[in-house]
Design a protein around this motif. Structure first.
Motif, PDB file in Angstrom:
ATOM      1  N   GLU A  14      -6.212   0.320  -2.697  1.00 49.76           N
ATOM      2  CA  GLU A  14      -5.792  -0.595  -1.684  1.00 49.76           C
ATOM      3  C   GLU A  14      -6.350  -2.103  -1.641  1.00 49.76           C
ATOM      4  O   GLU A  14      -5.601  -3.368  -1.398  1.00 49.76           O
ATOM      5  CB  GLU A  14      -5.859  -0.204  -0.223  1.00 49.76           C
ATOM      6  N   ARG A  15      -7.706  -2.362  -2.038  1.00 48.97           N
ATOM      7  CA  ARG A  15      -8.380  -3.493  -2.012  1.00 48.97           C
ATOM      8  C   ARG A  15      -7.958  -4.342  -3.055  1.00 48.97           C
ATOM      9  O   ARG A  15      -7.758  -5.460  -3.065  1.00 48.97           O
ATOM     10  CB  ARG A  15      -9.727  -3.370  -1.948  1.00 48.97           C
ATOM     11  N   ARG A  16      -7.760  -3.797  -4.196  1.00 44.66           N
ATOM     12  CA  ARG A  16      -7.308  -4.314  -5.472  1.00 44.66           C
ATOM     13  C   ARG A  16      -6.099  -5.105  -5.347  1.00 44.66           C
ATOM     14  O   ARG A  16      -5.591  -6.112  -5.618  1.00 44.66           O
ATOM     15  CB  ARG A  16      -7.390  -3.548  -6.791  1.00 44.66           C
ATOM     16  N   LYS A  17      -4.979  -4.133  -4.682  1.00 48.12           N
ATOM     17  CA  LYS A  17      -3.728  -4.643  -4.332  1.00 48.12           C
ATOM     18  C   LYS A  17      -3.649  -5.813  -3.376  1.00 48.12           C
ATOM     19  O   LYS A  17      -2.959  -6.647  -3.528  1.00 48.12           O
ATOM     20  CB  LYS A  17      -2.808  -3.466  -3.740  1.00 48.12           C
ATOM     21  N   LYS A  18      -4.386  -5.611  -2.552  1.00 49.35           N
ATOM     22  CA  LYS A  18      -4.560  -6.805  -1.361  1.00 49.35           C
ATOM     23  C   LYS A  18      -5.276  -8.043  -2.034  1.00 49.35           C
ATOM     24  O   LYS A  18      -4.583  -9.238  -1.553  1.00 49.35           O
ATOM     25  CB  LYS A  18      -5.582  -6.285  -0.385  1.00 49.35           C
ATOM     26  N   ALA A  20       0.818  -1.260   0.037  1.00 48.07           N
ATOM     27  CA  ALA A  20       0.024   0.084   0.036  1.00 48.07           C
ATOM     28  C   ALA A  20       0.864   1.262  -0.121  1.00 48.07           C
ATOM     29  O   ALA A  20       1.770   1.418   0.482  1.00 48.07           O
ATOM     30  CB  ALA A  20      -0.873  -0.037   1.208  1.00 48.07           C
ATOM     31  N   ASP A  32      -2.834   5.892  -2.095  1.00 48.45           N
ATOM     32  CA  ASP A  32      -3.686   5.048  -2.503  1.00 48.45           C
ATOM     33  C   ASP A  32      -5.094   5.076  -2.039  1.00 48.45           C
ATOM     34  O   ASP A  32      -5.316   5.244  -0.707  1.00 48.45           O
ATOM     35  CB  ASP A  32      -3.455   3.511  -2.485  1.00 48.45           C
ATOM     36  N   THR A  33      -6.259   5.089  -2.895  1.00 56.12           N
ATOM     37  CA  THR A  33      -7.344   5.084  -2.312  1.00 56.12           C
ATOM     38  C   THR A  33      -7.850   3.776  -1.891  1.00 56.12           C
ATOM     39  O   THR A  33      -7.047   2.950  -1.856  1.00 56.12           O
ATOM     40  CB  THR A  33      -8.553   5.479  -3.693  1.00 56.12           C
ATOM     41  N   GLY A  34      -8.950   3.647  -1.261  1.00 55.70           N
ATOM     42  CA  GLY A  34      -9.574   2.350  -0.499  1.00 55.70           C
ATOM     43  C   GLY A  34      -9.673   1.269  -1.597  1.00 55.70           C
ATOM     44  O   GLY A  34      -9.315   0.435  -1.452  1.00 55.70           O
ATOM     45  N   ALA A  35     -10.200   1.654  -2.790  1.00 60.32           N
ATOM     46  CA  ALA A  35     -10.413   0.777  -3.854  1.00 60.32           C
ATOM     47  C   ALA A  35      -9.291   0.244  -4.494  1.00 60.32           C
ATOM     48  O   ALA A  35      -8.951  -0.919  -4.563  1.00 60.32           O
ATOM     49  CB  ALA A  35     -11.233   1.412  -5.138  1.00 60.32           C
TER      50      ALA A  35
END
Length: 94
Positions: free
Chosen positions: A59-63, A50, A54-57
């Protein structure tokens, strides 16, 4: 020292029984799989870490991508440590 190196030295320098060399060579795929799995996990951690911007979206894609890479690393580890099974071909009657 890797299993391959120990087996090679045992064969070239002598003194190592063939059975022990065979056991060492059987360890090579597991060691390779372990190293590859570890490398894939490290790469994923670096690639999909992260960032402060990074936006929340994002971060979720990276996760999710990091999780997929970790799942692949786990599969590599499991696949490389499985013992091969002998397969007897079935004879066709007819």
């Amino acid at each position: 020292m890797s299993a391959y190196t120990r087996a090679y030295q045992g064969l070239t320098r002598g003194g190592m029984p063939e059975r022990m060399v065979a056991q060492l060579l059987a360890e090579v795929p597991a060691q390779f799989g372990e190293e590859l799995s570890h490398g894939l996990r490290a790469w994923a951690a670096e690639k999909y870490s992260a960032e402060p911007t990074d936006t929340g979206a994002i971060e979720r894609r990276k996760k999710a991508k990091r999780g997929a890479a970790h799942a692949a690393a786990d599969w590599i580890r499991r696949a490389s440590t499985k013992r091969p099974t002998s397969h007897q071909p079935t004879e066709k009657s007819g």
